[in-house]
Motif scaffolding. Structure first.
Motif, PDB file in Angstrom:
ATOM      1  N   LYS A 212       0.949  -1.442   0.152  1.00  0.00           N
ATOM      2  CA  LYS A 212      -0.028   0.507  -0.351  1.00  0.00           C
ATOM      3  C   LYS A 212       0.713   1.018  -0.282  1.00  0.00           C
ATOM      4  N   LEU A 213       2.095   1.346  -0.271  1.00  0.00           N
ATOM      5  CA  LEU A 213       3.129   2.543   0.091  1.00  0.00           C
ATOM      6  C   LEU A 213       3.420   2.714  -1.401  1.00  0.00           C
ATOM      7  N   GLN A 214       2.590   3.928  -1.678  1.00  0.00           N
ATOM      8  CA  GLN A 214       2.839   4.678  -3.116  1.00  0.00           C
ATOM      9  C   GLN A 214       3.801   4.860  -3.965  1.00  0.00           C
ATOM     10  N   GLY A 215       4.282   5.404  -3.034  1.00  0.00           N
ATOM     11  CA  GLY A 215       5.844   5.768  -3.419  1.00  0.00           C
ATOM     12  C   GLY A 215       7.038   5.246  -3.038  1.00  0.00           C
ATOM     13  N   GLY A 216       6.416   3.925  -1.853  1.00  0.00           N
ATOM     14  CA  GLY A 216       7.623   3.912  -1.099  1.00  0.00           C
ATOM     15  C   GLY A 216       8.283   4.707   0.104  1.00  0.00           C
ATOM     16  N   ALA A 217       8.397   3.072   1.321  1.00  0.00           N
ATOM     17  CA  ALA A 217       8.869   4.529   2.447  1.00  0.00           C
ATOM     18  C   ALA A 217      10.275   5.924   2.369  1.00  0.00           C
ATOM     19  N   SER A 218       9.722   6.990   2.695  1.00  0.00           N
ATOM     20  CA  SER A 218      10.698   8.018   2.969  1.00  0.00           C
ATOM     21  C   SER A 218      11.169   8.193   4.390  1.00  0.00           C
ATOM     22  N   ALA A 219      10.645   7.776   5.059  1.00  0.00           N
ATOM     23  CA  ALA A 219      11.320   7.856   6.524  1.00  0.00           C
ATOM     24  C   ALA A 219      10.645   7.049   7.400  1.00  0.00           C
ATOM     25  N   ILE A 220      11.498   5.838   8.484  1.00  0.00           N
ATOM     26  CA  ILE A 220      10.268   5.036   9.239  1.00  0.00           C
ATOM     27  C   ILE A 220      10.501   5.687  11.105  1.00  0.00           C
ATOM     28  N   SER A 221       9.857   5.097  12.039  1.00  0.00           N
ATOM     29  CA  SER A 221      10.799   5.484  12.997  1.00  0.00           C
ATOM     30  C   SER A 221       9.677   4.491  13.945  1.00  0.00           C
ATOM     31  N   ALA A 222      10.129   3.297  14.614  1.00  0.00           N
ATOM     32  CA  ALA A 222      10.537   3.002  15.855  1.00  0.00           C
ATOM     33  C   ALA A 222       8.892   3.552  16.801  1.00  0.00           C
ATOM     34  N   ALA A 223       7.692   2.682  17.555  1.00  0.00           N
ATOM     35  CA  ALA A 223       7.705   2.616  18.628  1.00  0.00           C
ATOM     36  C   ALA A 223       7.160   1.124  19.341  1.00  0.00           C
ATOM     37  N   PRO A 224       7.298   1.311  20.274  1.00  0.00           N
ATOM     38  CA  PRO A 224       6.981  -0.177  21.140  1.00  0.00           C
ATOM     39  C   PRO A 224       5.866  -1.100  20.632  1.00  0.00           C
ATOM     40  N   GLY A 225       5.767  -1.942  19.998  1.00  0.00           N
ATOM     41  CA  GLY A 225       5.123  -3.640  19.275  1.00  0.00           C
ATOM     42  C   GLY A 225       5.534  -2.895  17.475  1.00  0.00           C
ATOM     43  N   GLY A 226       5.669  -1.923  17.152  1.00  0.00           N
ATOM     44  CA  GLY A 226       5.523  -1.673  16.219  1.00  0.00           C
ATOM     45  C   GLY A 226       6.240  -0.384  15.453  1.00  0.00           C
ATOM     46  N   VAL A 227       5.925   0.251  13.973  1.00  0.00           N
ATOM     47  CA  VAL A 227       6.571   0.933  13.747  1.00  0.00           C
ATOM     48  C   VAL A 227       5.652   1.910  12.517  1.00  0.00           C
ATOM     49  N   ALA A 228       6.276   3.555  12.827  1.00  0.00           N
ATOM     50  CA  ALA A 228       5.656   4.390  11.597  1.00  0.00           C
ATOM     51  C   ALA A 228       5.932   4.409  10.628  1.00  0.00           C
ATOM     52  N   VAL A 229       5.254   4.736   9.799  1.00  0.00           N
ATOM     53  CA  VAL A 229       6.256   5.008   8.223  1.00  0.00           C
ATOM     54  C   VAL A 229       5.667   5.518   7.438  1.00  0.00           C
ATOM     55  N   LEU A 230       6.133   7.009   6.934  1.00  0.00           N
ATOM     56  CA  LEU A 230       6.250   7.739   5.524  1.00  0.00           C
ATOM     57  C   LEU A 230       6.140   7.162   4.303  1.00  0.00           C
ATOM     58  N   ASP A 231       4.757   7.541   3.956  1.00  0.00           N
ATOM     59  CA  ASP A 231       4.928   7.195   2.250  1.00  0.00           C
ATOM     60  C   ASP A 231       5.394   8.812   1.541  1.00  0.00           C
ATOM     61  N   ALA A 232       5.792   8.156   0.141  1.00  0.00           N
ATOM     62  CA  ALA A 232       6.638   8.632   0.045  1.00  0.00           C
ATOM     63  C   ALA A 232       6.256   9.580  -0.793  1.00  0.00           C
ATOM     64  N   LYS A 233       5.149   9.812  -1.270  1.00  0.00           N
ATOM     65  CA  LYS A 233       4.382   9.812  -2.552  1.00  0.00           C
ATOM     66  C   LYS A 233       3.207  10.374  -2.021  1.00  0.00           C
ATOM     67  N   GLY A 234       1.979   9.292  -1.009  1.00  0.00           N
ATOM     68  CA  GLY A 234       0.562   9.849  -0.772  1.00  0.00           C
ATOM     69  C   GLY A 234       0.669  10.485   0.604  1.00  0.00           C
ATOM     70  N   ARG A 235       0.966  11.037   0.624  1.00  0.00           N
ATOM     71  CA  ARG A 235       0.792  12.167   1.662  1.00  0.00           C
ATOM     72  C   ARG A 235       0.775  11.288   3.206  1.00  0.00           C
ATOM     73  N   LYS A 236       0.579  10.435   3.292  1.00  0.00           N
ATOM     74  CA  LYS A 236      -0.062   9.251   4.578  1.00  0.00           C
ATOM     75  C   LYS A 236       0.807   8.700   5.545  1.00  0.00           C
ATOM     76  N   LEU A 237       0.702   8.432   6.697  1.00  0.00           N
ATOM     77  CA  LEU A 237       1.314   7.752   7.482  1.00  0.00           C
ATOM     78  C   LEU A 237       0.806   6.123   8.159  1.00  0.00           C
ATOM     79  N   HIS A 238       1.449   5.837   8.022  1.00  0.00           N
ATOM     80  CA  HIS A 238       1.219   4.373   7.795  1.00  0.00           C
ATOM     81  C   HIS A 238       1.847   3.843   8.903  1.00  0.00           C
ATOM     82  N   LEU A 239       0.981   3.212  10.374  1.00  0.00           N
ATOM     83  CA  LEU A 239       1.023   2.428  11.632  1.00  0.00           C
ATOM     84  C   LEU A 239       0.766   0.926  11.377  1.00  0.00           C
TER      85      LEU A 239
END
Length: 619
Positions: A212-239
């Motif tokens: 579902k990452l339209q432009g791949g991932a531009s940046a990530i940041s880990a959280a306890p039990g998971g990860v936050a992923v920024l979509d490079a093109k879609g202006r979306k934050l995926h958790l």
């Protein structure tokens, strides 16, 4: 103006995801932070900013207190007693630096540095393990990567890694020991951060058309039990959440009114507080969303090894099972015997130096009994299972610890596997040997003028594959490890029925496979040691019903001696003999499934019993 619905929160966060100290700042970073590529909040309300000119330490008002000038990239941080430990890279030299940002003095002091690796360095990140040791992952452009551990003012190579090539960013969730990698062309991957485990790479979020990452991932940041992923093109934050430590599932998608170039997160009070870098406005913006995560499992006690042996001469799963022979006059001259499933029997001294190699073939389990009397003669005996012949190999050990092969005994087993010796209180020597189908055979060993011989005296069978066993010679009991079910006890006497009683089933504490078993015969109490291979730990049980669990531990790094930890242990042995020095109260010997610090073939580790006894207040 940003719409109100997107201004969910502007809480300041701590460094990366794992910095748990409380930040006093209640506002976003100062305006000067807009030009920073990465930022870290400090516990006094100040900030660390990384940009192309270096790393800067600011106070809460945005005033610069200190600066490290170089073309810096890839900042990551963890709390430190004086403020914050920060690692970053010199983009020109590819040298990695670790600085302590001292919030009291307002200075940054160099902790250690690592020379440029012999590959193109793409990213780096920190990992704080269960021993509170700080590791640095150096991520290479072509997939060549390394894991280092920092100790005092130096760093040591832990292992070399093969990771997804062109990974632009990495972060580690210390709680789950998960390394996250951002490879823009393919997506986000998860890898085990713990060096003492097998290398497993798992997909987390894939780039379109596979995910579902339209432009791949531009940046990530880990959280306890998971990860936050920024979509490079879609202006979306995926958790994404990690489910039961295995698979990853989407937790939430947050639409953003701007294109975010970077993200840092912190969890607090059931929320995920985020700082996102607005790529066009060059401003760090705050946001938050609900984030409930599973509490961290209680940390298992970590005990350091005292000695390691020379590594075996064969790669792969080779070393398997140790046994301790005690020198009759001077225990400091004792020996440790160890099997190599691809070569034969190895003999080591108390310093871990190999003294002998007997090329007996594919040996699996080994055990030792001493001062066995047959007639007027007395012998120290070792025996091992030989998997090519489905036979038992008998060795004689002389008074100086020299081992020599003396006999081989055939069995009728199809897939010979585990083994242990038994010295009945009535005298003599017997051997238990098992097959992978659960069959056990009990042999009586004798000696006369013609040499050694064996005779079958009992058969019994478990429901599934066993391996380890240990006989309590003092009580004529036999403890058996059934790999997927647990530890059993039965009579060791050949004329008694093999009625099995459960000592400890596989479950939360004992994690399959059940592997090595051995008994510590102390002056006041006896303890059963069990290798819980499924979670790389060791259990200490009382040897009498109800077989109370007295402790559970892992074996970690001993950086002062340059010894790595242990994992996936097959066999172990323990002795209460006074071997002198740190082994005055005895020692435990375990097989190590992965040799690290640096990588190498497998070996065995010696652990001082006094460290185990102290950890669990044992008699």
């Amino acid at each position: 103006m940003m719409k109100t619905k997107y201004l969910i929160s502007s809480l300041a966060f701590l460094a990366a995801f794992s910095c748990s100290a409380s930040a006093s700042a209640a506002s976003l970073p100062p305006a000067v932070a807009g030009r920073a590529q990465e930022i870290v909040a400090l516990p006094d309300g100040g900030w660390l900013l990384l940009d192309k000119q270096g790393l800067r330490l600011l106070d809460a008002a945005g005033k610069e207190r200190s600066k490290v000038s170089l073309r810096a990239k890839h900042l990551d941080a963890r709390p430190h007693a004086d403020g914050m430990l920060a690692v970053f890279m010199d983009a020109d030299t590819q040298k990695t630096y670790a600085y302590v940002a001292d919030v009291k003095t307002g200075k940054m002091r160099l902790q250690t540095s690592m020379a440029s690796p012999d590959f193109s360095l793409e990213s780096l990140c920190l990992y704080r393990d269960a021993q509170q040791l700080d590791h640095v992952f150096l991520i290479g452009k072509e997939g060549q990567s390394e894991q280092w551990v920092m100790h005092n003012d130096s760093a040591q190579l832990v292992r070399k890694l093969a990771l997804p090539p062109h990974s632009k960013h990495c972060r580690v969730d210390d709680q789950s020991r998960t390394l996250y990698l951002n490879a823009p062309d393919s997506g986000v991957w998860a890898f085990t951060a713990e060096a003492e485990t097998s290398a497993k790479l798992k997909p987390v979020a894939m780039a379109a058309p596979f995910g579902k990452l339209q432009g791949g991932a531009s940046a990530i940041s880990a959280a306890p039990g998971g990860v936050a992923v920024l979509d490079a093109k879609g202006r979306k934050l995926h958790l994404y959440r990690q489910k039961e430590g295995q698979h990853f599932q989407p937790a939430q998608v947050v639409n953003l009114p701007y294109s975010a170039a970077n993200i840092q997160v912190q969890t607090a009070n059931g929320k995920l507080d985020m700082l996102l870098l607005d790529e066009q406005a060059k401003t760090w913006r705050g946001s938050s969303t609900a984030w409930m995560h599973t509490a961290a499992s209680p940390e298992v006690t970590v005990i350091e090894p005292a000695v390691q042996t020379n590594t075996v001469a064969r790669y792969g799963d080779a070393a398997d099972d140790p046994a301790i022979w005690v020198h009759p006059q001077d225990a400091t001259l004792s020996r440790v015997l160890g099997t190599n499933k691809k070569q034969g029997l190895l003999v080591y001294d108390m310093q871990g130096k190999q003294t002998q190699l007997l090329e007996s073939g594919r040996l699996n389990n080994v055990d030792v009994r001493q001062n066995i009397k047959w007639g007027q003669q007395s012998f120290d005996i070792a025996m091992a299972t030989q998997r090519d012949e489905n036979s038992l190999v008998l060795y004689v050990i002389n008074g100086q610890g020299q081992v020599s092969e003396a006999a081989r005994f055939a069995t009728k087993l199809d897939k010979i596997y585990g083994f242990c010796l038994y010295q009945p209180r009535t005298g003599g020597l017997e051997a238990f040997v098992n097959d992978k189908d659960g069959t056990f055979q009990q042999f009586r060993i004798t000696h006369n003028e013609q040499g050694f011989s064996s005779s079958l005296v009992r058969n019994f069978k478990l429901g599934s594959q066993p391996e380890a066993c240990v006989a309590d010679d003092k009580t004529d009991r036999l403890f058996i490890g059934e790999e997927k079910r647990g530890v059993w006890v039965t009579s060791a006497k050949a004329d008694q029925p093999a009625d099995m009683q459960m000592v400890m089933p596989v479950g939360k504490q004992l994690v399959a496979d059940v592997e090595g078993l051995s008994i510590y015969f102390g002056e006041k109490a006896n303890y059963l040691l069990v290798s819980s291979q499924g979670d790389n730990s060791y259990l200490v049980l009382e040897t009498q019903a109800p077989y109370r669990l007295r402790g559970k531990f892992r074996i970690g790094l001993n950086l002062a001696k340059g010894i790595d930890g242990t994992s996936e242990t097959d066999g172990l042995d323990v002795s209460a003999v006074n071997f002198g020095g740190e082994f005055a109260n005895g020692m435990l010997v375990v097989q190590d499934g992965y040799k690290r610090l640096p990588d190498g073939t497998q070996n065995f580790k010696y652990i001082a019993w006094k460290a185990i006894a102290k950890a669990f207040k044992l008699d």
